[in-house]
Write a protein that holds these residues in place. Structure first.
Motif, PDB file in Angstrom:
ATOM      1  N   PHE A  26       0.851  -1.183   0.000  1.00 24.30           N
ATOM      2  CA  PHE A  26       0.000   0.000   0.000  1.00 24.30           C
ATOM      3  C   PHE A  26       0.890   1.237   0.000  1.00 24.30           C
ATOM      4  CE2 PHE A  26      -4.284  -1.549   1.903  1.00 24.30           C
ATOM      5  CZ  PHE A  26      -4.215  -2.711   1.139  1.00 24.30           C
ATOM      6  N   SER A  27       0.438   2.315  -0.632  1.00 25.50           N
ATOM      7  CA  SER A  27       1.212   3.555  -0.654  1.00 25.50           C
ATOM      8  C   SER A  27       1.273   4.147   0.756  1.00 25.50           C
ATOM      9  CB  SER A  27       0.579   4.563  -1.608  1.00 25.50           C
ATOM     10  OG  SER A  27      -0.627   5.075  -1.066  1.00 25.50           O
ATOM     11  N   LYS A  28       2.270   4.991   0.996  1.00 31.44           N
ATOM     12  CA  LYS A  28       2.427   5.606   2.314  1.00 31.44           C
ATOM     13  C   LYS A  28       1.201   6.430   2.679  1.00 31.44           C
ATOM     14  CE  LYS A  28       5.543   8.492   5.071  1.00 31.44           C
ATOM     15  NZ  LYS A  28       4.432   9.277   5.654  1.00 31.44           N
ATOM     16  N   ASN A  29       0.640   7.154   1.724  1.00 29.56           N
ATOM     17  CA  ASN A  29      -0.554   7.959   1.994  1.00 29.56           C
ATOM     18  C   ASN A  29      -1.720   7.091   2.424  1.00 29.56           C
ATOM     19  OD1 ASN A  29       0.594  10.432   1.515  1.00 29.56           O
ATOM     20  ND2 ASN A  29      -0.083  10.580  -0.611  1.00 29.56           N
ATOM     21  N   THR A  30      -1.900   5.962   1.739  1.00 25.07           N
ATOM     22  CA  THR A  30      -2.997   5.054   2.084  1.00 25.07           C
ATOM     23  C   THR A  30      -2.792   4.473   3.473  1.00 25.07           C
ATOM     24  OG1 THR A  30      -3.339   4.474  -0.242  1.00 25.07           O
ATOM     25  CG2 THR A  30      -4.250   2.976   1.389  1.00 25.07           C
ATOM     26  N   VAL A  31      -1.561   4.062   3.771  1.00 30.47           N
ATOM     27  CA  VAL A  31      -1.253   3.511   5.097  1.00 30.47           C
ATOM     28  C   VAL A  31      -1.569   4.542   6.178  1.00 30.47           C
ATOM     29  CG1 VAL A  31       0.600   2.714   6.620  1.00 30.47           C
ATOM     30  CG2 VAL A  31       0.493   1.889   4.270  1.00 30.47           C
ATOM     31  N   ASP A  32      -1.105   5.767   5.988  1.00 34.46           N
ATOM     32  CA  ASP A  32      -1.330   6.816   6.988  1.00 34.46           C
ATOM     33  C   ASP A  32      -2.819   7.132   7.142  1.00 34.46           C
ATOM     34  OD1 ASP A  32       1.386   6.977   7.359  1.00 34.46           O
ATOM     35  OD2 ASP A  32       1.660   8.752   6.093  1.00 34.46           O
ATOM     36  N   ASN A  33      -3.538   7.222   6.020  1.00 31.66           N
ATOM     37  CA  ASN A  33      -4.970   7.538   6.071  1.00 31.66           C
ATOM     38  C   ASN A  33      -5.770   6.432   6.753  1.00 31.66           C
ATOM     39  OD1 ASN A  33      -4.657  10.000   4.786  1.00 31.66           O
ATOM     40  ND2 ASN A  33      -5.016   9.169   2.747  1.00 31.66           N
ATOM     41  N   TYR A  34      -5.445   5.182   6.428  1.00 31.18           N
ATOM     42  CA  TYR A  34      -6.168   4.057   7.026  1.00 31.18           C
ATOM     43  C   TYR A  34      -5.897   3.951   8.520  1.00 31.18           C
ATOM     44  CZ  TYR A  34      -7.792   2.138   2.542  1.00 31.18           C
ATOM     45  OH  TYR A  34      -8.427   1.946   1.337  1.00 31.18           O
ATOM     46  N   LYS A  35      -4.648   4.189   8.924  1.00 29.09           N
ATOM     47  CA  LYS A  35      -4.323   4.130  10.350  1.00 29.09           C
ATOM     48  C   LYS A  35      -5.060   5.229  11.121  1.00 29.09           C
ATOM     49  CE  LYS A  35      -0.109   3.340  11.736  1.00 29.09           C
ATOM     50  NZ  LYS A  35       1.354   3.459  11.863  1.00 29.09           N
ATOM     51  N   SER A  36      -5.109   6.423  10.536  1.00 32.93           N
ATOM     52  CA  SER A  36      -5.830   7.531  11.179  1.00 32.93           C
ATOM     53  C   SER A  36      -7.316   7.223  11.308  1.00 32.93           C
ATOM     54  CB  SER A  36      -5.645   8.824  10.379  1.00 32.93           C
ATOM     55  OG  SER A  36      -4.295   9.229  10.378  1.00 32.93           O
ATOM     56  N   SER A  37      -7.860   6.513  10.312  1.00 30.52           N
ATOM     57  CA  SER A  37      -9.284   6.168  10.325  1.00 30.52           C
ATOM     58  C   SER A  37      -9.588   5.030  11.297  1.00 30.52           C
ATOM     59  CB  SER A  37      -9.734   5.766   8.916  1.00 30.52           C
ATOM     60  OG  SER A  37      -9.595   6.848   8.018  1.00 30.52           O
ATOM     61  N   LEU A  38      -8.615   4.132  11.495  1.00 30.82           N
ATOM     62  CA  LEU A  38      -8.853   2.969  12.355  1.00 30.82           C
ATOM     63  C   LEU A  38      -8.707   3.281  13.845  1.00 30.82           C
ATOM     64  CD1 LEU A  38      -7.116   0.122  10.303  1.00 30.82           C
ATOM     65  CD2 LEU A  38      -9.556   0.331  10.823  1.00 30.82           C
ATOM     66  N   LYS A  39      -7.913   4.287  14.197  1.00 34.13           N
ATOM     67  CA  LYS A  39      -7.703   4.597  15.612  1.00 34.13           C
ATOM     68  C   LYS A  39      -9.012   4.887  16.350  1.00 34.13           C
ATOM     69  CE  LYS A  39      -4.098   6.790  17.203  1.00 34.13           C
ATOM     70  NZ  LYS A  39      -3.030   7.802  17.419  1.00 34.13           N
ATOM     71  N   PRO A  40      -9.863   5.793  15.839  1.00 36.88           N
ATOM     72  CA  PRO A  40     -11.133   6.031  16.537  1.00 36.88           C
ATOM     73  C   PRO A  40     -12.064   4.822  16.490  1.00 36.88           C
ATOM     74  CG  PRO A  40     -11.026   7.311  14.505  1.00 36.88           C
ATOM     75  CD  PRO A  40      -9.679   6.746  14.728  1.00 36.88           C
ATOM     76  N   PHE A  41     -11.947   4.004  15.446  1.00 39.44           N
ATOM     77  CA  PHE A  41     -12.767   2.787  15.349  1.00 39.44           C
ATOM     78  C   PHE A  41     -12.384   1.806  16.447  1.00 39.44           C
ATOM     79  CE2 PHE A  41     -13.204  -1.561  13.598  1.00 39.44           C
ATOM     80  CZ  PHE A  41     -14.597  -1.605  13.475  1.00 39.44           C
ATOM     81  N   PHE A  42     -11.081   1.596  16.641  1.00 42.50           N
ATOM     82  CA  PHE A  42     -10.612   0.693  17.699  1.00 42.50           C
ATOM     83  C   PHE A  42     -10.983   1.233  19.081  1.00 42.50           C
ATOM     84  CE2 PHE A  42      -6.935  -0.825  14.778  1.00 42.50           C
ATOM     85  CZ  PHE A  42      -7.802  -1.712  14.143  1.00 42.50           C
ATOM     86  N   LYS A  43     -10.913   2.560  19.240  1.00 44.09           N
ATOM     87  CA  LYS A  43     -11.272   3.176  20.516  1.00 44.09           C
ATOM     88  C   LYS A  43     -12.755   2.981  20.818  1.00 44.09           C
ATOM     89  CE  LYS A  43     -10.496   5.808  24.133  1.00 44.09           C
ATOM     90  NZ  LYS A  43      -9.601   5.364  25.235  1.00 44.09           N
ATOM     91  N   TYR A  44     -13.572   3.148  19.792  1.00 42.03           N
ATOM     92  CA  TYR A  44     -15.028   3.063  19.951  1.00 42.03           C
ATOM     93  C   TYR A  44     -15.453   1.669  20.409  1.00 42.03           C
ATOM     94  CZ  TYR A  44     -19.951   3.933  18.698  1.00 42.03           C
ATOM     95  OH  TYR A  44     -21.311   4.099  18.714  1.00 42.03           O
ATOM     96  N   PHE A  45     -14.776   0.642  19.874  1.00 39.73           N
ATOM     97  CA  PHE A  45     -15.149  -0.738  20.200  1.00 39.73           C
ATOM     98  C   PHE A  45     -14.114  -1.417  21.105  1.00 39.73           C
ATOM     99  CE2 PHE A  45     -17.398  -0.017  16.128  1.00 39.73           C
ATOM    100  CZ  PHE A  45     -18.687  -0.382  16.506  1.00 39.73           C
ATOM    101  N   GLU A  46     -13.411  -0.626  21.939  1.00 38.05           N
ATOM    102  CA  GLU A  46     -12.334  -1.203  22.746  1.00 38.05           C
ATOM    103  C   GLU A  46     -12.834  -2.160  23.826  1.00 38.05           C
ATOM    104  OE1 GLU A  46     -10.076   1.809  24.685  1.00 38.05           O
ATOM    105  OE2 GLU A  46     -11.760   2.632  25.812  1.00 38.05           O
ATOM    106  N   ASN A  47     -14.102  -2.051  24.215  1.00 35.17           N
ATOM    107  CA  ASN A  47     -14.653  -2.951  25.230  1.00 35.17           C
ATOM    108  C   ASN A  47     -15.395  -4.128  24.616  1.00 35.17           C
ATOM    109  OD1 ASN A  47     -13.732  -1.342  27.414  1.00 35.17           O
ATOM    110  ND2 ASN A  47     -15.462   0.061  27.102  1.00 35.17           N
TER     111      ASN A  47
END
Length: 298
Positions: A26-47
């Motif tokens: 994956f391109s660096k931009n895609t990696v960075d964008n996906y990671k930024s998008s996944l952080k709040p997702f993981f936080k939301y469902f952390e329990n």
């Protein structure tokens, strides 16, 4: 959106996804964008176990982001794609269609400059390197990311083209090499003598995209150009101006590196429409009426 602090499990899942994306190229931009998008997702469902999250819950999560933070259509699609990437690549679950409601794609027209305005902007910098950078973006229809990855060897002066390696979608392509641009590049090369990257930073290495943004903003300000335009506007203008001059859609598509001709066809919608290019039927109607009156009088 607020700053996210993940627990250990969330950090581990984020790192796992990061590794999978890098391994898959994956391109660096895609990696960075996906990671930024996944952080709040993981936080939301952390329990909750992430494997047990349903599609309905995912859609509810995206709906909450839209309602609470007014995220854009583009951000919404990136979030959905990032979540899909996590489940299919990081967790290795079967590939499937996620029937999550996506926003209707915007039909906004790309911002395009008149040829005269482009000429004023790209000739505005007194610094030769800055001027050459802007000429290269417009003259070859490049994305900023493609420009900073250009190597000296990518300018194929004998064959008459510029080689673009690993453009969007990890594709290589050729684009046009203007004779005027070639002369400017030769003048630039004699003075700056770049070693590997065509445009190097002050301390060597690739030129930065933020520096290019600054160069362009200053050029626009100095020429009283369109304040809403960006370096990417030069690429849009390149395509539109080619189309105005009768260049075939297939050649423009190849130069821009578009997968589908439908992407390139948007430039047909921004062609200048005025009384020089299209004759209104109102004028035709009155002309025919005048001719009929002349016949009757004679």
């Amino acid at each position: 959106m607020p700053k996210i602090n993940l627990n250990r499990q969330g950090e581990a899942e984020l790192e796992k996804t990061h590794q999978k994306m890098v391994l898959k190229g994956f391109s660096k931009n895609t990696v960075d964008n996906y990671k930024s998008s996944l952080k709040p997702f993981f936080k939301y469902f952390e329990n909750q176990s992430l494997k047990s999250v349903t599609k309905e819950q995912i859609e509810g999560y995206v709906f909450e982001l839209i309602s609470k933070y007014k995220i854009s259509e583009s951000a919404q699609n990136t979030i959905i794609n990032a979540i899909k990437c996590y489940y299919e690549h990081a967790l290795g679950l079967p590939r499937e269609y996620y029937n999550i409601t996506r926003p209707k794609k915007s039909q906004d027209l790309p911002n395009v400059l008149h040829s005269k305005e482009v000429k004023e902007i790209i000739n505005s910098p007194s610094n030769l390197k800055h001027k050459t950078i802007l000429h290269t973006i417009y003259g070859a229809g490049l994305r900023v990311g493609e420009l900073i990855r250009l190597r000296v060897v990518d300018v194929r002066s004998e064959e008459g083209y510029i080689f673009i390696k690993d453009s969007k979608g990890k594709k290589d392509r050729h684009t046009v090499l203007s004779k005027h641009l070639l002369e400017l590049l030769r003048e630039y090369y004699k003075i700056y003598k770049p070693a590997y990257w065509l445009f190097e930073g002050q301390t060597g290495g690739q030129y930065s995209s933020t520096s290019i943004q600054s160069i362009y903003r200053k050029a626009v300000k100095d020429t009283n150009g369109n304040p809403w335009s960006t370096p990417h506007t030069l690429r849009h203008s390149f395509a539109t101006h080619l189309m105005e001059r009768g260049t075939s859609l297939r050649h423009i598509q190849a130069a821009l590196g578009h997968n589908s001709s439908k992407t390139t066809e948007i430039y047909t919608r921004v062609l200048a429409i005025n009384n020089k290019t299209i004759k209104s039927p109102l004028d035709t109607m009155y002309e025919s009426v005048s001719l009929d009156e002349n016949k009757t009088t004679s």
